[in-house]
Design an enzyme around this catalytic site. Structure first.
Site: not given
Ligand code: FPP
Length: 266
Positions: A32-34, A36-37, A45, A77, A80, A200, A206
């Site tokens: 997770d976090g691609n 936001r990075w 993104r 997911s 997504n 995670r 979560r």
């Protein structure tokens, strides 16, 4: 992707703290976090997803070198699909392009790749790339890479329940025969043991509908590091943390019945 060890001073130092006899044999990862990075860097993104692919390659190599046998990663997911269609299309193209480019090397590394999830909504071109990758690598023995795409844990459980209900209706099995082992055999991960460790990235606490059945007793390691910044050193830290845990599976490892009476009944 090469199985050559990426040796830096830091991971050499961390490797010394790892007990090679207690490497989790199956590790699950929520990458997770691609987004936001990329956003933090003022980039689209898509740059985060591209960098995420390189990180995944590094972690596959690191886990294989460490002696782990199965890696299960959450790549897309069932939720997504609600992202803007441009991003969904980008991810779908990325999966296809990466696999086309990397599959021969994955195969030469004796990695068996499996796609877990409902592939039916994907374009035919992607489906055929995924099917080819699975059939090319199906007899590889050294390592299993499960890539969860259009995957949802609840959907997987409902699907298994439906299969069992159908088998019971047709008389293939009796309701009294339904147990955890039978249920397991209807899951998309059938044949592999449950993950001992879930990692995670990006700090969210979560499970996000990932491997709901299979993670029942897994140790959970959450790091604030965003997936594109994750690397072998961060991975080794997760293994060291895992090895510091006392896995009791609902029992009390350190107390025998006798000592229970000594401690609580005197
Ligand atoms: C989560 O970050 C990441 C994804 C939804 C995609 C993960 C996919 C890859 C790393 C590529 C894998 C490629 C192959 C071929 C298996 P996010 O977009 O949810 O980040 P955010 O939470 O910061 O928005």
């Amino acid at each position: 992707m090469s199985s050559k060890k990426i040796i830096t001073e830091r991971n050499l130092e961390l490797s010394k703290d790892i007990d090679k006899r207690r490497i989790p044999q199956h590790i699950a990862i929520i990458m997770d976090g691609n987004g936001r990075w990329a956003t933090k860097k003022g980039l689209p993104r898509s740059f985060g997803h591209n960098k995420g692919v390189n990180v995944l390659k590094e972690i596959i190599t690191a886990s294989k070198n460490l002696g782990c046998r199965v890696l299960t990663v959450f790549a897309f997911s069932t939720e997504n699909w609600t992202r803007p269609s441009k991003e969904v299309d980008y991810l779908i193209n990325l999966f296809g392009n990466v696999l086309r480019k990397e599959i021969e090397e994955i195969h030469s590394e004796s990695i068996k790749i499996k796609f877990i999830g409902d592939l039916s909504p994907f374009p035919e071109t992607l489906k055929s790339i995924l099917q080819r990758a699975e059939s090319l690598t199906q007899n590889n023995q050294d390592f299993i890479l499960n890539v969860c795409v259009n995957y949802g844990g609840r959907q997987e459980i409902v699907k298994a329940a439906k299969e069992i209900a159908l088998k019971s209706f047709t008389g293939e099995i009796k309701a009294s025969e339904v147990n955890e082992e039978l249920f397991n055999s209807e899951l998309l991960t059938k044949g592999v043991n449950d993950p001992e460790l879930l990692i995670r990235t990006s700090g969210e606490k979560r499970i996000s509908n990932f491997l709901l059945w299979q993670l029942a007793y897994s140790e959970i390691y959450i790091t604030d590091v965003l997936w594109p910044d994750f690397n072998e050193v961060e991975f080794l830290k997760a293994i060291i943390d895992y090895q510091s845990r006392n896995r009791r599976f609902g029992g009390i490892e350190s107390l025998s019945n006798e000592s229970f009476e000594d401690s609580y009944c005197s």
